[in-house]
Write a protein that holds these residues in place. Structure first.
Motif, PDB file in Angstrom:
ATOM      1  N   PHE A  57       3.801   2.950  -4.904  1.00  0.00           N
ATOM      2  CA  PHE A  57       3.775   1.518  -4.582  1.00  0.00           C
ATOM      3  C   PHE A  57       3.297   0.720  -5.801  1.00  0.00           C
ATOM      4  CE2 PHE A  57       1.594  -2.240  -2.909  1.00  0.00           C
ATOM      5  CZ  PHE A  57       2.602  -2.799  -2.146  1.00  0.00           C
ATOM      6  N   GLU A  76       2.600   5.060  -1.010  1.00  0.00           N
ATOM      7  CA  GLU A  76       2.935   4.726   0.371  1.00  0.00           C
ATOM      8  C   GLU A  76       3.525   5.986   1.003  1.00  0.00           C
ATOM      9  OE1 GLU A  76       4.388   0.735   2.299  1.00  0.00           O
ATOM     10  OE2 GLU A  76       5.938   1.592   1.010  1.00  0.00           O
ATOM     11  N   ARG A  82      -0.974   3.700   3.205  1.00  0.00           N
ATOM     12  CA  ARG A  82      -1.089   3.714   1.752  1.00  0.00           C
ATOM     13  C   ARG A  82      -2.439   4.271   1.361  1.00  0.00           C
ATOM     14  NH1 ARG A  82       1.040  -2.441   0.788  1.00  0.00           N
ATOM     15  NH2 ARG A  82       3.218  -2.034   1.304  1.00  0.00           N
TER      16      ARG A  82
END
Length: 114
Positions: A57, A76, A82
Motif C-alpha cells: 500500500f 494490505e 493493513r
C-alpha cells in the motif's frame, strides 16, 4: 482479554503464522492487538490466521547508521486489514508480497515479493 490476545499473537508468531483480529459483531478486521473493535467498540473478537499474502500500500526507504538500506511500509492483506511491515527487498506500491518470518528466538514478520 488483552493478555489472552497478546499470548495468542506470540504463539502464532512462534509458529510462523500471521495473526489478525476479526470482530464477530461488525465483521471489521484489524491487525494491531487490542481488546475491542476500533470500528464498533465490541469486545466480541476472534484471533484468526492470515494467509500472509497482500499488496504493498505504501513504502519508504531509509538508511541506518551503518548506511544499510531498510525498506518499510504498509501492506494490505487479502483478509481486509493493513499492517506496518518490513520488506526484505525493495518493493513498489502495488507489488504482491507474502510474509516470511525472520529471527531465531523471536520471530518477526517481514514481507518478500511474490
Amino acid at each position: 482479554m488483552f493478555e489472552e490476545i497478546k499470548k495468542k499473537y506470540q504463539e502464532m508468531f512462534g509458529n510462523e503464522k500471521l495473526p489478525y483480529l476479526k470482530c464477530t459483531r461488525c465483521g471489521h478486521s484489524f491487525y494491531y492487538p487490542r481488546d475491542y473493535c476500533p470500528k464498533c467498540r465490541s469486545r466480541e473478537l476472534e484471533v484468526r490466521e492470515s494467509r500472509g499474502v497482500g499488496s504493498v500500500f505504501s513504502m519508504t526507504k531509509f538508511r541506518d547508521r551503518d548506511n544499510k538500506e531498510i525498506y518499510y511500509g504498509i501492506v494490505e492483506l487479502e483478509e481486509g486489514f493493513r499492517m506496518y511491515a518490513n520488506f526484505i527487498v525493495p518493493v513498489e506500491i502495488g507489488d504482491m508480497v507474502r510474509v516470511k518470518f525472520l529471527g531465531k528466538e523471536s520471530k518477526v514478520p517481514f514481507f518478500e515479493k511474490i
